[in-house]
Design an enzyme around this catalytic site. Structure first.
Site, PDB file in Angstrom:
ATOM      1  N   SER A 142       0.873  -1.188   0.000  1.00 16.19           N
ATOM      2  CA  SER A 142       0.000   0.000   0.000  1.00 16.19           C
ATOM      3  C   SER A 142       0.898   1.221   0.000  1.00 16.19           C
ATOM      4  O   SER A 142       2.083   1.120   0.356  1.00 16.19           O
ATOM      5  CB  SER A 142      -0.851  -0.009   1.278  1.00 16.19           C
ATOM      6  N   TYR A 155      -2.110  -1.353  10.438  1.00 16.67           N
ATOM      7  CA  TYR A 155      -2.058  -1.464   8.972  1.00 16.67           C
ATOM      8  C   TYR A 155      -0.732  -0.910   8.438  1.00 16.67           C
ATOM      9  O   TYR A 155      -0.069  -1.545   7.598  1.00 16.67           O
ATOM     10  CB  TYR A 155      -3.244  -0.698   8.382  1.00 16.67           C
TER      11      TYR A 155
HETATM   12  P1  NAD Z   1     -11.512  -6.116  -0.186  1.00 13.36           P
HETATM   13  O1  NAD Z   1     -12.124  -6.097   1.175  1.00 13.36           O
HETATM   14  O2  NAD Z   1     -12.354  -5.756  -1.360  1.00 13.36           O
HETATM   15  O3  NAD Z   1     -10.858  -7.552  -0.451  1.00 13.36           O
HETATM   16  C1  NAD Z   1     -10.140  -8.230   0.563  1.00 13.36           C
HETATM   17  C2  NAD Z   1     -10.068  -9.688   0.215  1.00 13.36           C
HETATM   18  O4  NAD Z   1      -9.357 -10.376   1.262  1.00 13.36           O
HETATM   19  C3  NAD Z   1     -11.450 -10.357   0.128  1.00 13.36           C
HETATM   20  O5  NAD Z   1     -11.443 -11.320  -0.898  1.00 13.36           O
HETATM   21  C4  NAD Z   1     -11.592 -11.029   1.500  1.00 13.36           C
HETATM   22  O6  NAD Z   1     -12.479 -12.121   1.501  1.00 13.36           O
HETATM   23  C5  NAD Z   1     -10.153 -11.466   1.710  1.00 13.36           C
HETATM   24  N1  NAD Z   1      -9.854 -11.777   3.122  1.00 13.36           N
HETATM   25  C6  NAD Z   1     -10.022 -11.005   4.210  1.00 13.36           C
HETATM   26  N2  NAD Z   1      -9.663 -11.691   5.309  1.00 13.36           N
HETATM   27  C7  NAD Z   1      -9.241 -12.918   4.890  1.00 13.36           C
HETATM   28  C8  NAD Z   1      -8.742 -14.082   5.566  1.00 13.36           C
HETATM   29  N3  NAD Z   1      -8.610 -14.138   6.885  1.00 13.36           N
HETATM   30  N4  NAD Z   1      -8.435 -15.145   4.804  1.00 13.36           N
HETATM   31  C9  NAD Z   1      -8.589 -15.139   3.446  1.00 13.36           C
HETATM   32  N5  NAD Z   1      -9.047 -14.063   2.782  1.00 13.36           N
HETATM   33  C10 NAD Z   1      -9.370 -12.971   3.496  1.00 13.36           C
HETATM   34  O7  NAD Z   1     -10.255  -5.158  -0.083  1.00 13.36           O
HETATM   35  P2  NAD Z   1      -9.273  -4.569  -1.205  1.00 13.36           P
HETATM   36  O8  NAD Z   1      -9.430  -3.107  -1.104  1.00 13.36           O
HETATM   37  O9  NAD Z   1      -9.439  -5.247  -2.501  1.00 13.36           O
HETATM   38  O10 NAD Z   1      -7.849  -4.953  -0.571  1.00 13.36           O
HETATM   39  C11 NAD Z   1      -6.986  -5.946  -1.103  1.00 13.36           C
HETATM   40  C12 NAD Z   1      -5.559  -5.644  -0.691  1.00 13.36           C
HETATM   41  O11 NAD Z   1      -5.174  -4.392  -1.234  1.00 13.36           O
HETATM   42  C13 NAD Z   1      -5.363  -5.552   0.819  1.00 13.36           C
HETATM   43  O12 NAD Z   1      -4.118  -6.128   1.177  1.00 13.36           O
HETATM   44  C14 NAD Z   1      -5.347  -4.060   1.053  1.00 13.36           C
HETATM   45  O13 NAD Z   1      -4.631  -3.715   2.205  1.00 13.36           O
HETATM   46  C15 NAD Z   1      -4.652  -3.583  -0.201  1.00 13.36           C
HETATM   47  N6  NAD Z   1      -4.869  -2.169  -0.523  1.00 13.36           N
HETATM   48  C16 NAD Z   1      -6.142  -1.682  -0.746  1.00 13.36           C
HETATM   49  C17 NAD Z   1      -6.288  -0.334  -1.066  1.00 13.36           C
HETATM   50  C18 NAD Z   1      -7.657   0.289  -1.337  1.00 13.36           C
HETATM   51  O14 NAD Z   1      -7.757   1.514  -1.407  1.00 13.36           O
HETATM   52  N7  NAD Z   1      -8.716  -0.486  -1.529  1.00 13.36           N
HETATM   53  C19 NAD Z   1      -5.174   0.488  -1.154  1.00 13.36           C
HETATM   54  C20 NAD Z   1      -3.905  -0.048  -0.912  1.00 13.36           C
HETATM   55  C21 NAD Z   1      -3.765  -1.382  -0.613  1.00 13.36           C
END
Ligand code: NAD
Length: 260
Positions: A142, A155
């Site tokens: 991130s 985080y």
């Molecule tokens: P999201 O909530 O849409 O997706 C998260 C995914 O992780 C889902 O498929 C969920 O089921 C899965 N998950 C959660 N806990 C779990 C567990 N214990 N075991 C297995 N699967 C699990 O979120 P996102 O925004 O797509 O985030 C995905 C990644 O990207 C994360 O690592 C997040 O930190 C990172 N990220 C997101 C953003 C943003 O703005 N959305 C920005 C930077 C980084």
């Protein structure tokens, strides 16, 4: 014909992980999907990827807080897909609270899912990648792997840890054709972020458009969200021969956030 690649994408039932899985499938990559959610919905996503792109996609419900389930997922993936060429450590959760009030169970869960899971999964695939002289570890960190925001102590700690872990693995894989890189997205409009917009609008007495521009996108000079398709395309690029010398990098895809 070159053999199709195989990939595990953790947390790929939603958001960025699903975007990456879709981008991989479009390139003919066979997949293990993972994450939580409605089983019927997940199965229709899985079947749609297989039908549209002619790839094999299997779903594994491993809980990323449980090392033994992570190891079992990798073993099953190797059984059903032959070998694992690409591992995308993407599953992640967030919790926002001042440090003095931060619940210990949230700290532990964020460290387990966002950081330790990447270690357990990498450990399980790494020997195979080294022996085949090819592997791609892609860690979804991130902008918070490079800079901080208040109230996100767990985080930010986990994501900085992911960037450090990525560098160590890059060095260990360097002479074996195994690269490791961290992708550092800014705000991506996933269901998780979208869900916060009406809540924030209510809490702050602002319109949803103002929340997007003045609260969420304040961090990003472009004032635009990153898309899951853009993150997916970057992940695909990292699997190609053109990216063979990119390793140990923390690649920002954040509309200029950390350049400020
Ligand atoms: P999201 O909530 O849409 O997706 C998260 C995914 O992780 C889902 O498929 C969920 O089921 C899965 N998950 C959660 N806990 C779990 C567990 N214990 N075991 C297995 N699967 C699990 O979120 P996102 O925004 O797509 O985030 C995905 C990644 O990207 C994360 O690592 C997040 O930190 C990172 N990220 C997101 C953003 C943003 O703005 N959305 C920005 C930077 C980084």
């Amino acid at each position: 014909m070159t053999k199709a690649l195989t990939a595990i994408v953790t947390g790929s039932t939603s958001g960025i992980g699903l975007g990456i899985a879709t981008a991989f499938a479009a390139q003919g990559v066979n997949l293990v999907l993972n994450g939580f959610g409605d089983r019927a919905e997940i199965d229709s996503i899985r079947a749609a990827l297989e039908d549209k792109y002619g790839v094999k996609a299997v779903y594994d419900d491993a809980d990323m807080t449980k090392p033994e389930e992570i190891r079992a997922m990798v073993a099953r993936a190797e059984r059903e897909l032959g070998q694992i060429d690409v591992l995308v450590n993407n599953a992640g959760i967030q919790h926002v609270a001042p440090v003095e009030e931060f619940p210990e169970e949230k700290w532990n869960a964020i460290l387990a899912i966002n950081l330790s899971a990447a270690f357990h999964a990498t450990k399980a695939v790494f020997a195979g990648m080294k022996s085949r002289k090819f592997g791609r570890i892609i860690n979804i960190a991130s902008a918070h792997g490079l800079v901080a925001s208040p109230f996100k102590s767990a985080y930010v700690a986990a994501k900085h840890g992911v960037v450090g872990f990525t560098k160590a693995i890059a060095l260990e894989g360097a002479e074996f054709g195994v690269t490791a890189n961290a992708i550092c997205p800014g705000y991506v409009k996933t269901p998780l972020v979208e869900k916060q917009i009406p809540d924030q609008a209510k809490a702050r007495g602002m319109s949803e458009a103002d929340v997007i521009q003045k609260v969420i996108l304040e961090a990003q000079p472009t004032k635009q969200f990153v898309t899951v398709e853009q993150v997916g395309a970057l992940a695909v690029f990292l699997t190609t021969a053109a990216a063979a010398q990119i390793t140990g990098a923390a690649l920002q895809i954040d509309g200029g956030w950390v350049a400020k």
